[in-house]
Design an enzyme around this catalytic site. Sequence first.
Site, PDB file in Angstrom:
ATOM      1  N   LYS A 198       0.844  -1.209   0.000  1.00  0.00           N
ATOM      2  CA  LYS A 198       0.000   0.000   0.000  1.00  0.00           C
ATOM      3  C   LYS A 198       0.876   1.255   0.000  1.00  0.00           C
ATOM      4  CE  LYS A 198      -1.973   2.622   3.182  1.00  0.00           C
ATOM      5  NZ  LYS A 198      -2.007   3.930   2.497  1.00  0.00           N
ATOM      6  N   GLY A 253       7.201   4.972   7.878  1.00  0.00           N
ATOM      7  CA  GLY A 253       6.267   6.072   8.113  1.00  0.00           C
ATOM      8  C   GLY A 253       6.561   6.736   9.441  1.00  0.00           C
ATOM      9  N   THR A 287       2.468   6.138  14.002  1.00  0.00           N
ATOM     10  CA  THR A 287       1.827   5.065  13.215  1.00  0.00           C
ATOM     11  C   THR A 287       2.565   3.751  13.454  1.00  0.00           C
ATOM     12  OG1 THR A 287       1.521   6.754  11.500  1.00  0.00           O
ATOM     13  CG2 THR A 287       0.904   4.523  10.917  1.00  0.00           C
ATOM     14  N   GLU A 295      10.546   1.440   9.949  1.00  0.00           N
ATOM     15  CA  GLU A 295      11.462   2.545   9.632  1.00  0.00           C
ATOM     16  C   GLU A 295      10.693   3.823   9.886  1.00  0.00           C
ATOM     17  OE1 GLU A 295      14.488   1.976   9.019  1.00  0.00           O
ATOM     18  OE2 GLU A 295      14.405  -0.167   8.579  1.00  0.00           O
ATOM     19  N   CYS A 335      13.196  11.584   5.505  1.00  0.00           N
ATOM     20  CA  CYS A 335      13.431  11.200   6.903  1.00  0.00           C
ATOM     21  C   CYS A 335      14.877  11.424   7.317  1.00  0.00           C
ATOM     22  CB  CYS A 335      13.050   9.739   7.088  1.00  0.00           C
ATOM     23  SG  CYS A 335      13.859   8.655   5.897  1.00  0.00           S
ATOM     24  N   GLU A 369       9.828  16.003  15.218  1.00  0.00           N
ATOM     25  CA  GLU A 369      10.073  15.945  13.782  1.00  0.00           C
ATOM     26  C   GLU A 369       9.104  16.890  13.069  1.00  0.00           C
ATOM     27  OE1 GLU A 369       8.835  12.430  11.552  1.00  0.00           O
ATOM     28  OE2 GLU A 369      10.757  12.459  10.511  1.00  0.00           O
TER      29      GLU A 369
HETATM   30  P1  NDP Z   1       2.419   7.878   8.158  1.00  0.00           P
HETATM   31  O1  NDP Z   1       2.886   7.109   9.323  1.00  0.00           O
HETATM   32  O2  NDP Z   1       1.270   8.791   8.334  1.00  0.00           O
HETATM   33  O3  NDP Z   1       2.021   6.903   6.972  1.00  0.00           O
HETATM   34  C1  NDP Z   1       2.894   5.932   6.407  1.00  0.00           C
HETATM   35  C2  NDP Z   1       2.064   4.898   5.685  1.00  0.00           C
HETATM   36  O4  NDP Z   1       1.305   4.173   6.647  1.00  0.00           O
HETATM   37  C3  NDP Z   1       1.052   5.475   4.708  1.00  0.00           C
HETATM   38  O5  NDP Z   1       0.888   4.608   3.616  1.00  0.00           O
HETATM   39  C4  NDP Z   1      -0.187   5.523   5.563  1.00  0.00           C
HETATM   40  O6  NDP Z   1      -1.345   5.587   4.794  1.00  0.00           O
HETATM   41  C5  NDP Z   1      -0.072   4.226   6.319  1.00  0.00           C
HETATM   42  N1  NDP Z   1      -0.844   4.131   7.553  1.00  0.00           N
HETATM   43  C6  NDP Z   1      -1.334   5.122   8.327  1.00  0.00           C
HETATM   44  N2  NDP Z   1      -2.023   4.597   9.374  1.00  0.00           N
HETATM   45  C7  NDP Z   1      -1.938   3.253   9.264  1.00  0.00           C
HETATM   46  C8  NDP Z   1      -2.443   2.163  10.024  1.00  0.00           C
HETATM   47  N3  NDP Z   1      -3.171   2.327  11.122  1.00  0.00           N
HETATM   48  N4  NDP Z   1      -2.155   0.907   9.619  1.00  0.00           N
HETATM   49  C9  NDP Z   1      -1.413   0.695   8.529  1.00  0.00           C
HETATM   50  N5  NDP Z   1      -0.932   1.691   7.738  1.00  0.00           N
HETATM   51  C10 NDP Z   1      -1.189   2.950   8.110  1.00  0.00           C
HETATM   52  O7  NDP Z   1       3.693   8.649   7.603  1.00  0.00           O
HETATM   53  P2  NDP Z   1       3.733   9.715   6.438  1.00  0.00           P
HETATM   54  O8  NDP Z   1       3.142   9.121   5.201  1.00  0.00           O
HETATM   55  O9  NDP Z   1       3.204  11.007   6.940  1.00  0.00           O
HETATM   56  O10 NDP Z   1       5.307   9.816   6.191  1.00  0.00           O
HETATM   57  C11 NDP Z   1       6.135  10.666   6.884  1.00  0.00           C
HETATM   58  C12 NDP Z   1       6.853   9.934   8.001  1.00  0.00           C
HETATM   59  O11 NDP Z   1       7.588   8.839   7.469  1.00  0.00           O
HETATM   60  C13 NDP Z   1       7.873  10.806   8.704  1.00  0.00           C
HETATM   61  O12 NDP Z   1       7.777  10.608  10.080  1.00  0.00           O
HETATM   62  C14 NDP Z   1       9.203  10.275   8.187  1.00  0.00           C
HETATM   63  O13 NDP Z   1      10.280  10.484   9.055  1.00  0.00           O
HETATM   64  C15 NDP Z   1       8.900   8.834   8.027  1.00  0.00           C
HETATM   65  N6  NDP Z   1       9.847   8.230   7.105  1.00  0.00           N
HETATM   66  C16 NDP Z   1      10.792   7.376   7.615  1.00  0.00           C
HETATM   67  C17 NDP Z   1      11.750   6.833   6.776  1.00  0.00           C
HETATM   68  C18 NDP Z   1      12.779   5.870   7.282  1.00  0.00           C
HETATM   69  O14 NDP Z   1      13.384   5.184   6.465  1.00  0.00           O
HETATM   70  N7  NDP Z   1      12.996   5.756   8.578  1.00  0.00           N
HETATM   71  C19 NDP Z   1      11.803   7.165   5.341  1.00  0.00           C
HETATM   72  C20 NDP Z   1      10.749   8.074   4.927  1.00  0.00           C
HETATM   73  C21 NDP Z   1       9.819   8.575   5.792  1.00  0.00           C
HETATM   74  P3  NDP Z   1      -1.999   7.042   4.481  1.00  0.00           P
HETATM   75  O15 NDP Z   1      -0.937   7.907   3.933  1.00  0.00           O
HETATM   76  O16 NDP Z   1      -3.016   6.691   3.511  1.00  0.00           O
HETATM   77  O17 NDP Z   1      -2.511   7.534   5.800  1.00  0.00           O
END
Ligand code: NDP
Length: 480
Positions: free
Chosen positions: A173, A226, A230, A248, A282, A384
């Site tokens: 997803k 993400g 989350t 991650e 990130c 962040e």
């Molecule tokens: P989110 O945690 O909001 O979302 C990440 C993904 O998880 C999206 O596809 C989201 O869907 C989905 N999601 C949200 N809620 C749920 C749930 N309850 N169950 C399963 N999946 C869920 O992060 P962002 O998209 O806002 O991304 C930014 C974040 O990601 C920042 O904190 C950044 O630091 C981190 N990040 C970390 C990286 C790493 O390698 N450590 C690399 C890149 C980013 P939807 O968008 O549809 O809500």
Amino acid sequence: MKQIDNYINGSYIPPVSGNYLENFEPATGKPYSQVADSGPNDVEQAYQAASVAFPSWSKTSLEERFLIMNRIAEGIERRMELLAVAESIDNGKPVSLARRMDIPRAAANFRFFATAAMQFASESHEMPGTAINYTLRQPIGVVGCISPWNLPLYLFTWKIAPAIATGNTVIAKPSEMTPMTAYLLGEICTEAGLPAGVLNIVQGLGPSAGQAIVSHPGIKAISFTGGTSTGAHIAATAAPVFKKLSLELGGKNAFIVFEDSDFDRVVSEAVRASFSNQGQICLCGSRIIVQESIFEKFTAAFVEKVQQLRIGDPQDENTQIGALVSEAHFHKVSSYIALAQSEGGKILTGGNSVKLSGRCTDGWFLEPTVITGLSQNCRTNQEEIFGPVVTIQSFKDEAEALVLTNDTRYGLATSLWTRDLSRTHRMSAAIQSGIIWVNCWLLRDLRTPFGGVKDSGVGREGGWEAMRFFTEAKNVCIAY
Ligand code: NDP
């Protein structure tokens, strides 16, 4: 308006509910496509397809997997321009960045793990005169891959490629804010000959589609990138059913500048590390800490360079700073600028929204912003922000630099600038983060382990770490 459907069992199909969400172009602030609003029924369809595909895919020869995955890489490269433009429209990032970084890296992910599959080996241990043990690493089954919006195709494929290379079938997803390149990946996979059901892409919201993947009893492993909150929710959902997890998560990364560093290089790289992709990576260095002997000089040179960054339509070749991904995110990042001021911060440059002319009048643009004068323990230096906002602080010596670097709940990446080799070793051992870049930023050998410590997550991606994550190790002990 373009409809973005799910890719299940090798075909594009509408969501079971028939409902779609509006997908906005950040640069214009207007909807430009509709994305499937999927839920548990769609995930179940995907699960059925993935389960049927698993027995045969898990027994497909390594050579065959290698050839298919290489054809996927070639398919991505053939559509470089289409994918770069799609990614830029979806995400607001400069098209030049998508062309230079995101899309080539997506192709490289498939090529790298195609090769890794051919080389992946497991261990054997002899108990002299008694027995031989060998480790059998087998695919897990149906696995889930969930990725965020900031590097849409890059991170999506970074998970999918090792999962299918090791013989699993996948339900993936993307973020509902950036669905387009994931959608296009479906037809690339079909064209490359990936058997139906090996990769299934379910579009939609996190709490519905994402949650259905995480809580599905048949999906045995979840690779998630993400936000930290989350990630915590996913860990709580997965723990009682003992799913394998790779998380991650977020970061609040220090960019450390010692007085003996190469001045011109460090200034340029600090700008890149702070504001690439509007600071929405990130790994961006969102806290710059500079030795006090060069603090004034560094700050003046840094601010001057930041002011030269060109903000504009992401589709314009010359744009360096595009739009933030969504209106909600734009307001969140803006609220941190207000918070920093209320905490006593002084804005050295930026701080305002940007009103562009033409088609981008209503886009979500924000000036690259540099703030100083804040204490380490204030919220601006602890939370962040994930946007074009950085803080600058000074430090006296190595000991203080270390305290400032480690004083957050996060531990993802650090960029350390010094010419002192002994200091490099000392600090690298003491810094609490999963990645330490010395005199560089965002340089990656895909064979190295990637991931964070503390609240930046658990698990490692990349190289053999990813191959091990997506397999189950079994020990076979044969007595002589
Ligand atoms: P989110 O945690 O909001 O979302 C990440 C993904 O998880 C999206 O596809 C989201 O869907 C989905 N999601 C949200 N809620 C749920 C749930 N309850 N169950 C399963 N999946 C869920 O992060 P962002 O998209 O806002 O991304 C930014 C974040 O990601 C920042 O904190 C950044 O630091 C981190 N990040 C970390 C990286 C790493 O390698 N450590 C690399 C890149 C980013 P939807 O968008 O549809 O809500």
